[in-house]
Scaffold this motif. Structure first.
Motif, PDB file in Angstrom:
ATOM      1  N   HIS A   1      39.109  53.702  56.053  1.00 40.25           N
ATOM      2  CA  HIS A   1      39.644  52.966  57.085  1.00 40.25           C
ATOM      3  C   HIS A   1      39.946  51.609  56.602  1.00 40.25           C
ATOM      4  CE1 HIS A   1      40.265  51.712  61.186  1.00 40.25           C
ATOM      5  NE2 HIS A   1      39.587  50.631  61.107  1.00 40.25           N
ATOM      6  N   GLY A   2      41.225  50.945  56.859  1.00 36.47           N
ATOM      7  CA  GLY A   2      41.696  49.924  56.323  1.00 36.47           C
ATOM      8  C   GLY A   2      42.513  50.165  54.949  1.00 36.47           C
ATOM      9  N   VAL A   3      42.683  51.176  54.594  1.00 37.33           N
ATOM     10  CA  VAL A   3      43.484  51.623  53.363  1.00 37.33           C
ATOM     11  C   VAL A   3      44.883  52.210  54.154  1.00 37.33           C
ATOM     12  CG1 VAL A   3      44.067  53.128  51.403  1.00 37.33           C
ATOM     13  CG2 VAL A   3      41.634  52.108  51.794  1.00 37.33           C
ATOM     14  N   PRO A   4      46.078  51.415  53.428  1.00 37.32           N
ATOM     15  CA  PRO A   4      47.312  51.819  54.457  1.00 37.32           C
ATOM     16  C   PRO A   4      47.644  53.310  53.960  1.00 37.32           C
ATOM     17  CG  PRO A   4      47.594  50.372  52.198  1.00 37.32           C
ATOM     18  CD  PRO A   4      46.142  50.462  52.682  1.00 37.32           C
ATOM     19  N   THR A   5      48.506  53.748  54.963  1.00 35.87           N
ATOM     20  CA  THR A   5      48.909  55.118  54.814  1.00 35.87           C
ATOM     21  C   THR A   5      50.155  55.210  54.567  1.00 35.87           C
ATOM     22  OG1 THR A   5      48.667  57.465  55.637  1.00 35.87           O
ATOM     23  CG2 THR A   5      48.772  55.380  57.292  1.00 35.87           C
TER      24      THR A   5
ATOM     25  N   ARG B   1      50.145  58.382  64.745  1.00 31.96           N
ATOM     26  CA  ARG B   1      48.789  57.620  64.446  1.00 31.96           C
ATOM     27  C   ARG B   1      48.576  56.031  64.501  1.00 31.96           C
ATOM     28  NH1 ARG B   1      45.252  61.277  61.620  1.00 31.96           N
ATOM     29  NH2 ARG B   1      46.052  63.328  61.519  1.00 31.96           N
ATOM     30  N   LEU B   2      49.864  55.313  64.474  1.00 36.70           N
ATOM     31  CA  LEU B   2      49.965  53.809  64.491  1.00 36.70           C
ATOM     32  C   LEU B   2      49.630  53.394  65.754  1.00 36.70           C
ATOM     33  CD1 LEU B   2      53.013  53.435  62.090  1.00 36.70           C
ATOM     34  CD2 LEU B   2      50.435  53.017  61.603  1.00 36.70           C
ATOM     35  N   ARG B   3      49.784  54.242  66.734  1.00 33.14           N
ATOM     36  CA  ARG B   3      49.586  53.915  68.133  1.00 33.14           C
ATOM     37  C   ARG B   3      48.223  54.090  68.566  1.00 33.14           C
ATOM     38  NH1 ARG B   3      54.100  57.032  71.695  1.00 33.14           N
ATOM     39  NH2 ARG B   3      53.072  55.797  73.329  1.00 33.14           N
ATOM     40  N   PRO B   4      47.556  53.024  68.923  1.00 36.73           N
ATOM     41  CA  PRO B   4      46.255  52.839  69.247  1.00 36.73           C
ATOM     42  C   PRO B   4      45.699  54.456  70.306  1.00 36.73           C
ATOM     43  CG  PRO B   4      46.713  50.829  69.072  1.00 36.73           C
ATOM     44  CD  PRO B   4      48.062  51.750  68.977  1.00 36.73           C
ATOM     45  N   PRO B   5      46.343  54.702  71.197  1.00 35.16           N
ATOM     46  CA  PRO B   5      45.946  55.572  72.028  1.00 35.16           C
ATOM     47  C   PRO B   5      45.864  57.179  71.221  1.00 35.16           C
ATOM     48  CG  PRO B   5      47.547  54.077  73.294  1.00 35.16           C
ATOM     49  CD  PRO B   5      47.552  53.782  71.740  1.00 35.16           C
ATOM     50  N   GLN B   6      47.015  57.237  70.230  1.00 38.94           N
ATOM     51  CA  GLN B   6      46.901  58.178  69.659  1.00 38.94           C
ATOM     52  C   GLN B   6      46.574  58.320  68.285  1.00 38.94           C
ATOM     53  OE1 GLN B   6      51.285  58.659  71.040  1.00 38.94           O
ATOM     54  NE2 GLN B   6      50.432  60.910  71.327  1.00 38.94           N
ATOM     55  N   ILE B   7      45.619  57.752  67.685  1.00 41.97           N
ATOM     56  CA  ILE B   7      45.175  57.424  66.455  1.00 41.97           C
ATOM     57  C   ILE B   7      44.784  58.696  65.887  1.00 41.97           C
ATOM     58  CG2 ILE B   7      44.467  54.952  66.632  1.00 41.97           C
ATOM     59  CD1 ILE B   7      41.494  55.937  66.955  1.00 41.97           C
ATOM     60  N   LEU B   8      44.799  59.839  66.553  1.00 40.13           N
ATOM     61  CA  LEU B   8      44.175  60.928  65.876  1.00 40.13           C
ATOM     62  C   LEU B   8      45.691  61.730  65.460  1.00 40.13           C
ATOM     63  CD1 LEU B   8      41.071  62.423  67.639  1.00 40.13           C
ATOM     64  CD2 LEU B   8      41.269  60.932  65.522  1.00 40.13           C
TER      65      LEU B   8
ATOM     66  N   VAL C   1      54.032  48.565  49.613  1.00 40.47           N
ATOM     67  CA  VAL C   1      52.479  48.751  49.841  1.00 40.47           C
ATOM     68  C   VAL C   1      52.609  47.482  50.857  1.00 40.47           C
ATOM     69  CG1 VAL C   1      50.480  48.045  48.823  1.00 40.47           C
ATOM     70  CG2 VAL C   1      51.813  49.835  47.696  1.00 40.47           C
ATOM     71  N   PRO C   2      52.977  46.309  50.701  1.00 37.25           N
ATOM     72  CA  PRO C   2      52.533  45.114  51.676  1.00 37.25           C
ATOM     73  C   PRO C   2      53.224  45.631  52.842  1.00 37.25           C
ATOM     74  CG  PRO C   2      53.506  44.198  49.451  1.00 37.25           C
ATOM     75  CD  PRO C   2      53.896  45.979  49.577  1.00 37.25           C
ATOM     76  N   LEU C   3      54.514  46.101  52.968  1.00 33.64           N
ATOM     77  CA  LEU C   3      54.835  46.483  54.345  1.00 33.64           C
ATOM     78  C   LEU C   3      54.019  47.583  55.074  1.00 33.64           C
ATOM     79  CD1 LEU C   3      57.058  46.827  56.246  1.00 33.64           C
ATOM     80  CD2 LEU C   3      58.416  48.479  55.021  1.00 33.64           C
ATOM     81  N   LEU C   4      53.254  48.506  54.074  1.00 28.98           N
ATOM     82  CA  LEU C   4      52.535  49.742  54.810  1.00 28.98           C
ATOM     83  C   LEU C   4      51.330  49.039  55.135  1.00 28.98           C
ATOM     84  CD1 LEU C   4      53.392  52.835  52.279  1.00 28.98           C
ATOM     85  CD2 LEU C   4      54.483  52.228  54.649  1.00 28.98           C
ATOM     86  N   ARG C   5      50.902  48.300  54.556  1.00 25.03           N
ATOM     87  CA  ARG C   5      49.471  47.238  54.757  1.00 25.03           C
ATOM     88  C   ARG C   5      49.770  46.617  56.079  1.00 25.03           C
ATOM     89  NH1 ARG C   5      48.656  45.099  50.432  1.00 25.03           N
ATOM     90  NH2 ARG C   5      47.320  46.599  49.615  1.00 25.03           N
ATOM     91  N   ALA C   6      50.878  45.923  56.327  1.00 22.55           N
ATOM     92  CA  ALA C   6      51.284  45.257  57.578  1.00 22.55           C
ATOM     93  C   ALA C   6      51.469  46.197  58.526  1.00 22.55           C
ATOM     94  CB  ALA C   6      52.550  44.607  57.410  1.00 22.55           C
ATOM     95  N   LEU C   7      51.994  47.337  58.527  1.00 21.62           N
ATOM     96  CA  LEU C   7      51.967  48.489  59.449  1.00 21.62           C
ATOM     97  C   LEU C   7      50.750  49.044  60.101  1.00 21.62           C
ATOM     98  CD1 LEU C   7      55.192  50.626  58.489  1.00 21.62           C
ATOM     99  CD2 LEU C   7      55.034  49.135  60.269  1.00 21.62           C
ATOM    100  N   SER C   8      49.658  49.292  58.913  1.00 27.48           N
ATOM    101  CA  SER C   8      48.533  49.981  59.262  1.00 27.48           C
ATOM    102  C   SER C   8      47.659  48.639  60.090  1.00 27.48           C
ATOM    103  CB  SER C   8      47.957  49.979  58.410  1.00 27.48           C
ATOM    104  OG  SER C   8      47.552  49.176  57.315  1.00 27.48           O
ATOM    105  N   ARG C   9      47.993  47.428  59.964  1.00 25.44           N
ATOM    106  CA  ARG C   9      47.072  46.392  60.408  1.00 25.44           C
ATOM    107  C   ARG C   9      47.257  46.243  62.067  1.00 25.44           C
ATOM    108  NH1 ARG C   9      48.979  42.131  57.893  1.00 25.44           N
ATOM    109  NH2 ARG C   9      47.977  42.702  56.052  1.00 25.44           N
ATOM    110  N   PRO C  10      47.913  46.641  62.418  1.00 20.59           N
ATOM    111  CA  PRO C  10      47.870  46.544  64.084  1.00 20.59           C
ATOM    112  C   PRO C  10      46.767  47.557  64.465  1.00 20.59           C
ATOM    113  CG  PRO C  10      50.338  46.136  63.469  1.00 20.59           C
ATOM    114  CD  PRO C  10      49.362  46.306  62.096  1.00 20.59           C
ATOM    115  N   HIS C  11      47.045  48.689  63.871  1.00 22.60           N
ATOM    116  CA  HIS C  11      46.235  50.029  64.136  1.00 22.60           C
ATOM    117  C   HIS C  11      44.575  49.547  64.171  1.00 22.60           C
ATOM    118  CE1 HIS C  11      44.282  53.774  64.122  1.00 22.60           C
ATOM    119  NE2 HIS C  11      44.185  53.746  62.716  1.00 22.60           N
ATOM    120  N   GLN C  12      44.497  48.980  62.980  1.00 19.39           N
ATOM    121  CA  GLN C  12      43.168  48.637  62.734  1.00 19.39           C
ATOM    122  C   GLN C  12      42.422  47.805  63.500  1.00 19.39           C
ATOM    123  OE1 GLN C  12      43.204  47.250  58.571  1.00 19.39           O
ATOM    124  NE2 GLN C  12      44.448  49.105  57.916  1.00 19.39           N
TER     125      GLN C  12
END
Length: 340
Positions: A54-58, A118-125, A25-36
């Motif tokens: 939005h803000g919940v790690p995936t 989805r972790l890449r801002p240009p392809q968040i969809l 969970v901490p690792l996934l939260r860190a991975l999703s933070r740059p995207h947010q």
């Protein structure tokens, strides 16, 4: 004695997923933070996406995928120690188990590719629709070919009152299309309400029951392990969710619900146990077609869970609603198993 193996598989699935979740969970939260941080403005919602989550790690599906794999390995070891004849029997138990696991992980890999995009801002969809469908179709065709070469591919399905409907050479394309439809439907339930995990948990209980009736009791180690893993995952995914399964988890669960019935020669169970997924997928299709034909939305708020909540239902109520639909599918699956 086989029941002991199921208890081992489900218990290990629970505790391994709980332990892996605490680590990931901490690792996934860190991975999703740059995207947010990279997303400055809201984007057009896609199936399974909403501002509330939005803000919940995936990528939480990696937790129960890993826990399930380890639990199935241990559970099957116990089964083989209790009944060594299963390793060489004519029913190809080990082969069928590997086909189930391989199919589920093949679809999970497609979901992982979508989540990583989805972790890449240009392809968040996520992946483009054509690319995603092509990958899902490739996974489905791979599953069908593996079943065919292993001589485990059903060539028809049994329906109460209609008997056995033989499809012949058309069976493979039908099963592949059914798997892709289930995967696309499961994508619609990647929300913070825990509906995908809850519905899949009920489906795993249904598979355990039907496999017992159909004589595939030893292979129930897979749904038993996954049921235990999902029970642990719901500690984070039950609303309000602190972790989402992501497309990785949703497609892995779709692969499990779809490939297990195919591997035991009962494809009709897919329609019954996948009832909540197909219902969400049908409404998503209706929304898309209505928007294109009438140039307006059939439902003003989407995805389906958000619309239900706007109608006054709490997230917990939405969760129970989908689980209730899954229970209806479980009852239908039990009837199909008894009559088939």
């Amino acid at each position: 004695m086989i029941r002991f193996a199921l208890v081992v598989a489900s218990t290990l699935g629970f505790f391994l997923t709980a332990a892996i979740g605490n680590l990931m969970v901490p690792l996934l939260r860190a991975l999703s933070r740059p995207h947010q941080e990279g997303q400055k403005e809201p984007v057009q919602p896609s199936p399974g996406w909403s501002p509330q989550e939005h803000g919940v790690p995936t990528l939480g599906g990696l937790c129960f995928m890993t826990g399930t794999l380890a639990a199935v390995g241990m559970g099957w070891t116990v089964v083989c120690l209790l009944q060594p004849e299963l390793l060489g029997d004519g029913s190809q138990m080990t082969t069928r188990l590997l086909l189930m696991l391989g199919g589920a992980f093949a679809f999970g890999a497609v979901g992982l590719a979508d989540d990583l995009a989805r972790l890449r801002p240009p392809q968040i969809l996520g992946l483009r629709t054509g690319t995603r469908l092509a990958l899902e179709l490739a996974a489905a065709v791979g599953v069908v070919l593996a079943l065919y070469t292993s001589e485990c591919l059903p060539t028809g399905w049994a329906w109460p009152g209609l008997g056995y409907l033989e499809l012949g050479a058309g069976a493979g394309p039908v099963w592949a299309a059914l798997l892709v439809a289930l995967a696309e439907s499961a994508r619609c339930l990647n929300g913070p309400d825990g509906v995908c995990s809850g519905a899949a948990f009920v489906a795993m209980l249904g598979l355990m029951s039907t496999m017992t009736l159909l004589g595939y009791f030893p292979l129930a180690v897979l749904p038993a392990a996954l049921a235990g893993a999902l029970m642990a995952f719901l500690l984070w995914n039950f609303p309000p969710a602190r972790l989402l399964p992501g497309m990785t988890g949703c497609l892995f669960l779709a692969g499990g619900v779809g490939c297990v019935p195919l591997a035991i020669g009962r494809p009709a169970l897919i329609l019954a146990l996948g009832l909540p997924f197909f219902a969400a997928g049908a409404l998503e299709l209706a929304q898309t077609l209505w928007r294109r034909l009438a140039h307006k939305a059939l439902f003003p708020v989407w995805p389906l869970e958000r619309w239900l909540e706007r109608r006054g239902l709490r997230p917990e109520t939405v969760f129970c609603l989908f689980c209730g639909l899954a229970v209806c599918g479980l009852v239908l699956a039990m009837q199909l198993a008894r009559l088939g």
